[in-house]
Design a protein around this motif. Structure first.
Motif, PDB file in Angstrom:
ATOM      1  N   TRP A 148     -14.786  -0.210 -25.706  1.00 24.30           N
ATOM      2  CA  TRP A 148     -13.742   0.773 -25.434  1.00 24.30           C
ATOM      3  C   TRP A 148     -12.362   0.138 -25.503  1.00 24.30           C
ATOM      4  O   TRP A 148     -11.410   0.754 -25.971  1.00 24.30           O
ATOM      5  CB  TRP A 148     -13.991   1.413 -24.072  1.00 24.30           C
ATOM      6  CG  TRP A 148     -13.167   2.639 -23.868  1.00 24.30           C
ATOM      7  CD1 TRP A 148     -12.146   2.817 -22.988  1.00 24.30           C
ATOM      8  CD2 TRP A 148     -13.260   3.858 -24.610  1.00 24.30           C
ATOM      9  NE1 TRP A 148     -11.609   4.070 -23.126  1.00 24.30           N
ATOM     10  CE2 TRP A 148     -12.275   4.731 -24.105  1.00 24.30           C
ATOM     11  CE3 TRP A 148     -14.092   4.300 -25.637  1.00 24.30           C
ATOM     12  CZ2 TRP A 148     -12.098   6.020 -24.598  1.00 24.30           C
ATOM     13  CZ3 TRP A 148     -13.909   5.580 -26.121  1.00 24.30           C
ATOM     14  CH2 TRP A 148     -12.929   6.420 -25.611  1.00 24.30           C
ATOM     15  N   MET A 149     -12.244  -1.107 -25.041  1.00 24.47           N
ATOM     16  CA  MET A 149     -10.960  -1.798 -25.121  1.00 24.47           C
ATOM     17  C   MET A 149     -10.506  -1.923 -26.576  1.00 24.47           C
ATOM     18  O   MET A 149      -9.358  -1.629 -26.911  1.00 24.47           O
ATOM     19  CB  MET A 149     -11.067  -3.193 -24.500  1.00 24.47           C
ATOM     20  CG  MET A 149      -9.768  -3.989 -24.536  1.00 24.47           C
ATOM     21  SD  MET A 149      -9.982  -5.731 -24.115  1.00 24.47           S
ATOM     22  CE  MET A 149     -10.754  -6.364 -25.626  1.00 24.47           C
ATOM     23  N   TRP A 150     -11.433  -2.300 -27.452  1.00 26.68           N
ATOM     24  CA  TRP A 150     -11.054  -2.469 -28.859  1.00 26.68           C
ATOM     25  C   TRP A 150     -10.756  -1.141 -29.540  1.00 26.68           C
ATOM     26  O   TRP A 150      -9.909  -1.066 -30.437  1.00 26.68           O
ATOM     27  CB  TRP A 150     -12.163  -3.220 -29.605  1.00 26.68           C
ATOM     28  CG  TRP A 150     -12.038  -4.699 -29.422  1.00 26.68           C
ATOM     29  CD1 TRP A 150     -12.809  -5.506 -28.649  1.00 26.68           C
ATOM     30  CD2 TRP A 150     -11.042  -5.546 -30.006  1.00 26.68           C
ATOM     31  NE1 TRP A 150     -12.355  -6.795 -28.709  1.00 26.68           N
ATOM     32  CE2 TRP A 150     -11.281  -6.861 -29.539  1.00 26.68           C
ATOM     33  CE3 TRP A 150      -9.977  -5.329 -30.869  1.00 26.68           C
ATOM     34  CZ2 TRP A 150     -10.491  -7.937 -29.909  1.00 26.68           C
ATOM     35  CZ3 TRP A 150      -9.181  -6.408 -31.247  1.00 26.68           C
ATOM     36  CH2 TRP A 150      -9.454  -7.685 -30.766  1.00 26.68           C
ATOM     37  N   SER A 151     -11.446  -0.075 -29.136  1.00 22.48           N
ATOM     38  CA  SER A 151     -11.142   1.234 -29.734  1.00 22.48           C
ATOM     39  C   SER A 151      -9.732   1.677 -29.348  1.00 22.48           C
ATOM     40  O   SER A 151      -9.011   2.257 -30.169  1.00 22.48           O
ATOM     41  CB  SER A 151     -12.175   2.267 -29.285  1.00 22.48           C
ATOM     42  OG  SER A 151     -12.041   2.567 -27.913  1.00 22.48           O
ATOM     43  N   LEU A 152      -9.310   1.396 -28.110  1.00 21.49           N
ATOM     44  CA  LEU A 152      -7.953   1.739 -27.689  1.00 21.49           C
ATOM     45  C   LEU A 152      -6.925   0.868 -28.403  1.00 21.49           C
ATOM     46  O   LEU A 152      -5.834   1.330 -28.758  1.00 21.49           O
ATOM     47  CB  LEU A 152      -7.820   1.592 -26.175  1.00 21.49           C
ATOM     48  CG  LEU A 152      -8.600   2.606 -25.327  1.00 21.49           C
ATOM     49  CD1 LEU A 152      -8.446   2.292 -23.847  1.00 21.49           C
ATOM     50  CD2 LEU A 152      -8.141   4.021 -25.613  1.00 21.49           C
ATOM     51  N   ILE A 153      -7.270  -0.399 -28.624  1.00 23.31           N
ATOM     52  CA  ILE A 153      -6.367  -1.286 -29.367  1.00 23.31           C
ATOM     53  C   ILE A 153      -6.159  -0.752 -30.780  1.00 23.31           C
ATOM     54  O   ILE A 153      -5.025  -0.670 -31.269  1.00 23.31           O
ATOM     55  CB  ILE A 153      -6.924  -2.719 -29.403  1.00 23.31           C
ATOM     56  CG1 ILE A 153      -6.814  -3.364 -28.015  1.00 23.31           C
ATOM     57  CG2 ILE A 153      -6.170  -3.572 -30.430  1.00 23.31           C
ATOM     58  CD1 ILE A 153      -7.472  -4.722 -27.921  1.00 23.31           C
ATOM     59  N   GLN A 154      -7.247  -0.363 -31.438  1.00 21.21           N
ATOM     60  CA  GLN A 154      -7.130   0.171 -32.801  1.00 21.21           C
ATOM     61  C   GLN A 154      -6.258   1.416 -32.835  1.00 21.21           C
ATOM     62  O   GLN A 154      -5.407   1.574 -33.716  1.00 21.21           O
ATOM     63  CB  GLN A 154      -8.520   0.499 -33.352  1.00 21.21           C
ATOM     64  CG  GLN A 154      -9.356  -0.714 -33.694  1.00 21.21           C
ATOM     65  CD  GLN A 154     -10.685  -0.311 -34.291  1.00 21.21           C
ATOM     66  OE1 GLN A 154     -10.750   0.526 -35.181  1.00 21.21           O
ATOM     67  NE2 GLN A 154     -11.753  -0.888 -33.795  1.00 21.21           N
ATOM     68  N   GLU A 155      -6.453   2.297 -31.866  1.00 21.61           N
ATOM     69  CA  GLU A 155      -5.687   3.530 -31.833  1.00 21.61           C
ATOM     70  C   GLU A 155      -4.193   3.246 -31.658  1.00 21.61           C
ATOM     71  O   GLU A 155      -3.346   3.835 -32.333  1.00 21.61           O
ATOM     72  CB  GLU A 155      -6.191   4.409 -30.680  1.00 21.61           C
ATOM     73  CG  GLU A 155      -5.475   5.744 -30.571  1.00 21.61           C
ATOM     74  CD  GLU A 155      -6.035   6.593 -29.452  1.00 21.61           C
ATOM     75  OE1 GLU A 155      -5.252   7.298 -28.798  1.00 21.61           O
ATOM     76  OE2 GLU A 155      -7.255   6.544 -29.232  1.00 21.61           O
ATOM     77  N   ASN A 156      -3.878   2.325 -30.736  1.00 25.51           N
ATOM     78  CA  ASN A 156      -2.473   2.012 -30.477  1.00 25.51           C
ATOM     79  C   ASN A 156      -1.831   1.244 -31.628  1.00 25.51           C
ATOM     80  O   ASN A 156      -0.646   1.407 -31.912  1.00 25.51           O
ATOM     81  CB  ASN A 156      -2.345   1.225 -29.173  1.00 25.51           C
ATOM     82  CG  ASN A 156      -2.573   2.096 -27.952  1.00 25.51           C
ATOM     83  OD1 ASN A 156      -2.089   3.220 -27.894  1.00 25.51           O
ATOM     84  ND2 ASN A 156      -3.329   1.605 -26.991  1.00 25.51           N
ATOM     85  N   VAL A 157      -2.605   0.385 -32.291  1.00 25.00           N
ATOM     86  CA  VAL A 157      -2.082  -0.338 -33.446  1.00 25.00           C
ATOM     87  C   VAL A 157      -1.759   0.634 -34.574  1.00 25.00           C
ATOM     88  O   VAL A 157      -0.719   0.513 -35.241  1.00 25.00           O
ATOM     89  CB  VAL A 157      -3.099  -1.410 -33.911  1.00 25.00           C
ATOM     90  CG1 VAL A 157      -2.742  -1.927 -35.296  1.00 25.00           C
ATOM     91  CG2 VAL A 157      -3.119  -2.571 -32.925  1.00 25.00           C
ATOM     92  N   LEU A 158      -2.630   1.620 -34.807  1.00 21.38           N
ATOM     93  CA  LEU A 158      -2.366   2.621 -35.839  1.00 21.38           C
ATOM     94  C   LEU A 158      -1.106   3.432 -35.511  1.00 21.38           C
ATOM     95  O   LEU A 158      -0.304   3.734 -36.397  1.00 21.38           O
ATOM     96  CB  LEU A 158      -3.566   3.565 -35.975  1.00 21.38           C
ATOM     97  CG  LEU A 158      -4.775   3.007 -36.728  1.00 21.38           C
ATOM     98  CD1 LEU A 158      -5.961   3.936 -36.593  1.00 21.38           C
ATOM     99  CD2 LEU A 158      -4.440   2.793 -38.188  1.00 21.38           C
ATOM    100  N   LEU A 159      -0.932   3.760 -34.240  1.00 21.47           N
ATOM    101  CA  LEU A 159       0.261   4.494 -33.823  1.00 21.47           C
ATOM    102  C   LEU A 159       1.518   3.657 -34.047  1.00 21.47           C
ATOM    103  O   LEU A 159       2.540   4.156 -34.531  1.00 21.47           O
ATOM    104  CB  LEU A 159       0.138   4.883 -32.343  1.00 21.47           C
ATOM    105  CG  LEU A 159       1.238   5.780 -31.775  1.00 21.47           C
ATOM    106  CD1 LEU A 159       1.241   7.131 -32.481  1.00 21.47           C
ATOM    107  CD2 LEU A 159       1.042   5.970 -30.271  1.00 21.47           C
ATOM    108  N   HIS A 160       1.434   2.365 -33.722  1.00 26.97           N
ATOM    109  CA  HIS A 160       2.554   1.454 -33.930  1.00 26.97           C
ATOM    110  C   HIS A 160       2.886   1.342 -35.423  1.00 26.97           C
ATOM    111  O   HIS A 160       4.055   1.321 -35.821  1.00 26.97           O
ATOM    112  CB  HIS A 160       2.185   0.072 -33.363  1.00 26.97           C
ATOM    113  CG  HIS A 160       3.285  -0.939 -33.437  1.00 26.97           C
ATOM    114  ND1 HIS A 160       4.484  -0.796 -32.777  1.00 26.97           N
ATOM    115  CD2 HIS A 160       3.367  -2.117 -34.108  1.00 26.97           C
ATOM    116  CE1 HIS A 160       5.258  -1.837 -33.025  1.00 26.97           C
ATOM    117  NE2 HIS A 160       4.593  -2.656 -33.838  1.00 26.97           N
TER     118      HIS A 160
END
Length: 415
Positions: free
Chosen positions: A364-376
């Motif tokens: 779950w931590m990595w899925s949130l990282i991916q989501e935030n990186v895409l937003l950035h």
């Protein structure tokens, strides 16, 4: 709709590419942008996060995390501190209104409120760890994910099971995710109105949430909502998801047990449900097993029992079972719960239960990282400038999507 799993896969690949690009950037480019994003991480970035041969590095890093959280709490204004105290005290006191307000705070997109939500979650996590230590290190709640095709009777099944559990002294929370409209973004949120009896039960809590375009209908905050429900004293957490597809893996990665509901007389059943979903199922329930559908239900049960024998086992301790149940007559419902309890006891005894939860937190931590990186990435000035022109070339066929993605990544990493 057939393209959606492919798009989801490409987005995940793009997320991993972005992570590689960001990790290769100089610290002067990456650290300031993260530092501005959230004061919750201020102490972590300013602390000793570099590689060090010092064996005490991990302890120093943990101290820097604690310092970050302490600094963040100091940054709270008086009204914010009073709000969090009120929510926390009401939450652990089992007040449903405080739980609903806490989930709303977690679901918000407001930057400051998201930070407040993280402070609240840290307090609830500390409280839950204390409860688990008093319980001999065993989890105090049982998380069950429920999925199935439309018309499988998921809401009816949850209501019957929920009423049975509350009558036995359990506290049940239901996180039901409704599909959102692709055109208007709206959602009916009708699951609570369909569970009329359960919604009136004081030992039950039902929270419908819009999918908001999330594939598979698992919102990004579902995991946090589960933590809040457990903090409020709910020992059974049921997560109902939208439909069946590749993205249903998301719910399987945040619950202790994944249950697949299948209606009888649905055509070629073994072709109609993706093999990957059946492989993730710990229990298959054939619903509506009554009246004229009793014979088809028995046939489907036999088919799935044979099919599961051919699939690779997920657990060394548990073989997936196929059972029949009727929400209309309640026949088979106690047996379904007995299978769930048997699964929980077996997995706890083998240690797989706790290991699965630890692995899920990392996923779950990595899925949130991916989501935030895409937003950035999407909000980066260089990307925003180049995107319209490249999108136009891709739609005209002048540039391949792969080349356009590479050019955008280069624009992102070079500035």
């Amino acid at each position: 709709m057939q393209l959606m799993p492919h798009i989801h896969y490409k987005m995940r690949q793009l997320g991993f590419s972005l992570l590689r690009h960001i990790s290769s950037l100089p610290s002067s480019l990456t650290v300031p942008s993260v530092t501005r994003s959230c004061c919750l991480h201020r102490g972590v970035l300013n602390g000793s996060c570099h590689q060090s041969p010092n064996p005490g590095h991990s302890c120093q890093h943990r101290r820097s995390v604690s310092t970050a959280l302490g600094q963040h709490i100091q940054d709270l204004s008086g009204p914010e501190q009073r709000l969090l105290d009120k929510l926390y005290e009401g939450l652990i006191g089992g007040q449903r209104a405080s739980l609903a307000e806490s989930i709303t705070l977690v679901e918000t997109q407001h930057p400051r409120k998201k930070e407040l939500a993280q402070v609240l979650l840290q307090r609830v996590l500390a409280y839950r760890r204390e409860q688990e230590s008093q319980n001999g290190g065993k989890p105090v709640a049982f998380r069950v994910g429920l999925s199935g095709p439309p018309g499988a009777g998921k809401s009816s099944f949850i209501e019957v099971v929920g009423k049975m559990l509350t009558s036995r002294g359990h506290k049940v929370s239901v996180l039901a995710v409704d599909p959102s409209s692709c055109t208007t973004g709206g959602s009916l949120l009708g699951d609570k109105t369909r569970m009329t009896e359960l919604s009136r039960d004081m030992n039950a809590f039902i929270r419908p949430s819009p999918a908001s375009g999330t594939l598979g209908g698992v919102t990004r905050t579902t995991n946090e909502a589960i933590v809040l429900c457990e903090g409020a004293g709910y020992d059974i957490v049921l997560v109902e998801t939208v439909g069946v597809g590749q993205s249903e893996f998301a719910v399987a990665d945040m619950v202790d047990m994944f249950v697949l509901l299948i209606p009888p007389a649905g055509g070629d059943e073994l072709q109609g449900i993706k093999r990957g979903i059946i492989e993730r199922a710990d229990l298959v329930v054939v619903t509506k097993s009554d009246g004229d559908l009793l014979v088809p239900a028995r046939r489907i049960q036999a088919e799935y029992t044979s099919a599961l024998k051919l699939l690779r086992r997920q657990s060394k301790s548990w073989n997936p079972k196929v059972v029949r149940a009727s929400s209309h007559t309640s026949e088979g419902i106690p047996e379904v719960w007995a299978k769930m309890e048997s699964y929980r006891d077996t997995m706890l005894a083998s240690g797989e239960f706790q290991g699965r939860r630890r692995a899920q937190q990392k996923v779950w931590m990595w899925s949130l990282i991916q989501e935030n990186v895409l937003l950035h990435f999407q909000n980066h000035p260089s990307v925003r400038d180049a995107l319209p022109h490249l999108e136009e070339r891709v739609t005209k066929g002048a540039t391949s999507p792969g080349l356009a993605a590479d050019l955008l990544l280069k624009a992102f990493s070079s500035s």
